[in-house]
Scaffold this motif. Structure first.
Motif, PDB file in Angstrom:
ATOM      1  N   GLN A 221      27.276 -49.317 -38.348  1.00  0.00           N
ATOM      2  CA  GLN A 221      27.003 -49.130 -36.929  1.00  0.00           C
ATOM      3  C   GLN A 221      27.345 -47.701 -36.526  1.00  0.00           C
ATOM      4  OE1 GLN A 221      29.748 -50.526 -33.873  1.00  0.00           O
ATOM      5  NE2 GLN A 221      28.068 -51.600 -32.843  1.00  0.00           N
ATOM      6  N   ALA A 223      25.826 -46.747 -33.228  1.00  0.00           N
ATOM      7  CA  ALA A 223      25.240 -46.723 -31.887  1.00  0.00           C
ATOM      8  C   ALA A 223      26.176 -47.331 -30.842  1.00  0.00           C
ATOM      9  CB  ALA A 223      23.911 -47.452 -31.876  1.00  0.00           C
ATOM     10  N   SER A 224      27.450 -46.983 -30.909  1.00  0.00           N
ATOM     11  CA  SER A 224      28.395 -47.493 -29.920  1.00  0.00           C
ATOM     12  C   SER A 224      29.403 -46.411 -29.579  1.00  0.00           C
ATOM     13  CB  SER A 224      29.120 -48.733 -30.461  1.00  0.00           C
ATOM     14  OG  SER A 224      30.051 -49.238 -29.531  1.00  0.00           O
ATOM     15  N   ASP A 226      27.157 -44.780 -27.579  1.00  0.00           N
ATOM     16  CA  ASP A 226      25.860 -44.120 -27.430  1.00  0.00           C
ATOM     17  C   ASP A 226      25.138 -44.067 -28.765  1.00  0.00           C
ATOM     18  OD1 ASP A 226      26.355 -43.485 -24.679  1.00  0.00           O
ATOM     19  OD2 ASP A 226      27.655 -41.844 -25.361  1.00  0.00           O
ATOM     20  N   THR A 227      23.826 -44.053 -28.710  1.00  0.00           N
ATOM     21  CA  THR A 227      23.019 -43.984 -29.928  1.00  0.00           C
ATOM     22  C   THR A 227      22.791 -42.528 -30.310  1.00  0.00           C
ATOM     23  OG1 THR A 227      21.879 -46.033 -29.343  1.00  0.00           O
ATOM     24  CG2 THR A 227      20.824 -44.617 -30.988  1.00  0.00           C
ATOM     25  N   ASN A 229      21.249 -39.228 -32.528  1.00  0.00           N
ATOM     26  CA  ASN A 229      19.911 -38.829 -32.983  1.00  0.00           C
ATOM     27  C   ASN A 229      20.066 -37.890 -34.176  1.00  0.00           C
ATOM     28  OD1 ASN A 229      17.315 -37.937 -33.371  1.00  0.00           O
ATOM     29  ND2 ASN A 229      17.005 -37.181 -31.280  1.00  0.00           N
ATOM     30  N   SER A 231      19.877 -42.046 -35.753  1.00  0.00           N
ATOM     31  CA  SER A 231      20.785 -43.183 -35.875  1.00  0.00           C
ATOM     32  C   SER A 231      20.481 -43.943 -37.158  1.00  0.00           C
ATOM     33  CB  SER A 231      20.618 -44.119 -34.680  1.00  0.00           C
ATOM     34  OG  SER A 231      21.394 -45.294 -34.854  1.00  0.00           O
ATOM     35  N   GLY A 236      22.865 -52.754 -34.041  1.00  0.00           N
ATOM     36  CA  GLY A 236      22.826 -51.978 -32.808  1.00  0.00           C
ATOM     37  C   GLY A 236      24.187 -51.865 -32.154  1.00  0.00           C
ATOM     38  N   GLN A 237      24.214 -51.816 -30.847  1.00  0.00           N
ATOM     39  CA  GLN A 237      25.458 -51.594 -30.121  1.00  0.00           C
ATOM     40  C   GLN A 237      26.387 -52.794 -30.162  1.00  0.00           C
ATOM     41  OE1 GLN A 237      24.056 -50.371 -26.217  1.00  0.00           O
ATOM     42  NE2 GLN A 237      24.279 -48.224 -26.761  1.00  0.00           N
TER      43      GLN A 237
END
Length: 255
Positions: A221, A223-224, A226-227, A229, A231, A236-237
């Motif tokens: 992970q 994306a926590s 914020d995602t 760039n 990713s 996901g979050q």
């Protein structure tokens, strides 16, 4: 090894690994000088004393540094990745760690270094190869924008990189310490981040490795909260959700 916000306390993730019986590739920061290495080793020895074999039985290996050799190359410097560490400096740190774990339950743990595949094929880094029990390779065809790197070419680029390292390190065990393909973000060269392409990379590069070669994927992970760039996260979050694509390797040719 050091918990954020402390000088030399062991990272709290060790207890989580013990609770879940998760294997560990330990990492010591080697790009900040000898005083920091001393603190990293202090954290390591404290962890051995504090957690005992509950901890040491989970350790697959110890990496002294990560991409330090890459950081001192012209490319690394141009990308602002310095300070890095020189080969003889890293070799000395590896010996220092090996001496520190002698006569402890970690005495038989492999001690090595993690770096980009391009660093391992550079003959000026031979001292680190000689000092290492294992060779940790970070390889991302996604970033190889000077070559055709469409997803269809990624398996070949990855295999070529690992093959070049194997040829350069004289039979030392080669571990895959970082690889992956982004699920979202910017296009680099011809490599387009997407769930479909990340799944293709997992199937074609990851599945043949799993269970055969020590492999650490990047990443579970990222994306926590914020995602980023790009990713690379497999989820996901929300940690409670399912992976973003099928990780089973079913119906995949793993030859």
């Amino acid at each position: 090894m050091i918990q954020a916000g402390t000088a030399k306390d062991p990272i709290s993730a060790i207890q989580a690994a013990i609770n879940t019986k998760t294997s560990l590739l330990l990492g010591l920061w080697a790009s900040a000088g000898s005083a920091v290495i001393d603190n990293e080793i202090a954290a390591l020895t404290t962890a051995i004393t504090t957690y005992g074999t509950d901890f040491t039985s989970l350790v697959a290996g110890i990496s002294v540094g990560s991409e330090d050799l890459y950081r001192v190359t012209p490319t690394g410097i141009a990308n602002g990745e310095n300070p890095g560490a020189q080969p003889l400096e890293l070799a000395a740190y590896i010996k220092q760690v090996r001496d520190a774990i002698a006569n402890t339950p970690l005495s038989s743990a492999p001690v090595g270094h993690v770096d980009t595949w391009t660093a391992w094929v550079n003959g000026s880094n031979q001292a680190v190869i000689d000092a290492s029990d294992f060779i940790g390779v970070d390889a991302y065809p996604y970033f190889q924008s000077t070559m055709p790197n469409d997803i269809s070419a990624n398996k070949g680029l990855f295999n070529d990189a690992v093959g070049a390292v194997q040829a350069a390190v004289g039979g030392k065990p080669v571990w895959i310490t970082e690889t992956g393909f982004p699920v979202s973000g910017k296009t680099v060269g011809q490599a387009v981040p997407s769930l479909e392409n990340a799944k293709t990379y997992w199937d074609e590069v990851g599945c043949p490795l799993f269970g055969k070669t020590n492999t650490w994927w990047y990443t579970m992970q990222d994306a926590s909260p914020d995602t980023p760039n790009p990713s690379f996260g497999l989820i996901g979050q929300d940690l409670t959700t399912k992976p973003l694509f099928d990780l089973s390797c079913s119906n995949v040719d793993t030859s």
